[in-house]
Scaffold this motif. Structure first.
Motif, short mmCIF file in Angstrom:
data_model
loop_
_atom_site.label_atom_id
_atom_site.label_comp_id
_atom_site.label_asym_id
_atom_site.label_seq_id
_atom_site.Cartn_x
_atom_site.Cartn_y
_atom_site.Cartn_z
N TYR A 23 104.47 7.00 19.07
CA TYR A 23 105.72 6.35 19.52
C TYR A 23 106.96 6.93 18.85
N GLY A 24 106.80 8.09 18.19
CA GLY A 24 107.97 8.89 17.84
C GLY A 24 108.47 8.83 16.41
N VAL A 25 107.71 8.21 15.51
CA VAL A 25 108.21 8.00 14.15
C VAL A 25 108.63 9.30 13.49
N ILE A 26 107.73 10.28 13.44
CA ILE A 26 108.01 11.52 12.70
C ILE A 26 109.18 12.26 13.33
N GLY A 27 109.17 12.40 14.65
CA GLY A 27 110.24 13.13 15.32
C GLY A 27 111.60 12.45 15.19
N ILE A 28 111.62 11.13 15.29
CA ILE A 28 112.89 10.40 15.23
C ILE A 28 113.47 10.45 13.82
N VAL A 29 112.62 10.29 12.81
CA VAL A 29 113.11 10.43 11.43
C VAL A 29 113.59 11.86 11.21
N ALA A 30 112.84 12.84 11.70
CA ALA A 30 113.26 14.24 11.56
C ALA A 30 114.61 14.48 12.21
N ALA A 31 114.83 13.87 13.38
CA ALA A 31 116.11 14.05 14.07
C ALA A 31 117.26 13.46 13.28
N SER A 32 117.02 12.33 12.63
CA SER A 32 118.10 11.71 11.84
C SER A 32 118.38 12.51 10.57
N LEU A 33 117.37 13.22 10.06
CA LEU A 33 117.54 14.05 8.86
C LEU A 33 118.12 15.42 9.21
N ASN A 34 118.08 15.79 10.48
CA ASN A 34 118.40 17.15 10.92
C ASN A 34 119.37 17.10 12.10
N PRO A 35 120.55 16.46 11.91
CA PRO A 35 121.44 16.23 13.05
C PRO A 35 121.99 17.50 13.69
N GLN A 36 122.00 18.60 12.97
CA GLN A 36 122.50 19.85 13.53
C GLN A 36 121.41 20.64 14.25
N GLY A 37 120.17 20.18 14.12
CA GLY A 37 119.05 20.88 14.73
C GLY A 37 118.61 20.22 16.02
#
Length: 202
Positions: free
Chosen positions: A67-81
């Protein structure tokens, strides 16, 4: 019997919300019947994120996203990516889209059997808490496909419990990548790190 790594949209819905705090940020995730770790964030996923947090950059893939935990946390840590999330389970991908919206992050979520819908795209970082119950044949295929979809010097992080095959996974990954480091051990969970040095051009 239906599994979290299959199309199980026929299951009755029973959505619930769970909060998760990581690096001082509060996330809220909606889960449902038929997805992995529906009662809250899996400890292995948390250990994976804690271990990889300083190396999440550029284009990131959450492989087997649930349900997206790893990807969503990664997106919040990596806003330019950029972050792509894939799973074989359409219900999980639907929840990933929902959870990205409610946590104000942007990810691309795809129903994909491994890399089947990824085409020839490559990534700087691949993060996976693989579907152990799918069996070694499936997981080792995902490892091999990961190598082929990483840029030169791209990184694969995987978390596997020791009693569920972490040691044999290290051997498999060493054979594929020529390197595999156990970068964290926590409550029986091993975080494995491989660096892709097979591609010639980034």
């Amino acid at each position: 019997m239906t599994h979290y790594f299959t199309d199980n949209r026929s299951l009755e819905k029973n959505r619930k919300e769970h909060s998760f705090r990581f690096f001082g940020h509060e996330y809220v995730f909606t889960t449902d019947n038929g997805v992995f770790s529906k009662e809250g964030v899996d400890y292995g996923s948390m250990v994976l994120l804690e271990t990889a947090v300083n190396e999440i950059h550029g284009s990131v893939l959450d492989l087997g996203c649930g349900y997206g935990v790893i990807g969503i946390v990664a997106a919040s840590l990596n806003p330019q990516g950029s972050v792509t999330c894939v799973d074989t389970n359409p219900r999980a991908v639907e929840l990933t889209d929902l959870n990205a919206q409610q946590n104000h992050t942007s990810v691309q979520a795809l129903v994909s059997d491994g890399f089947s819908e990824i085409d020839d795209r490559k990534f700087d970082v691949i993060l996976t808490n693989p579907p152990i119950r799918a069996g070694k044949k499936v997981i080792y295929r995902l490892f091999a496909e990961s190598r082929d979809h990483l840029y030169n010097n791209g990184i694969l992080f995987a978390v596997i419990r020791r009693q569920q095959g972490a040691e044999s996974a290290v051997k498999e990954l060493n054979g594929l990548f020529g390197n595999c480091e156990v970068v964290n051990r926590d409550r029986g969970y091993w975080v494995l790190k491989c660096v892709n040095r097979t591609n010639l051009v980034h």
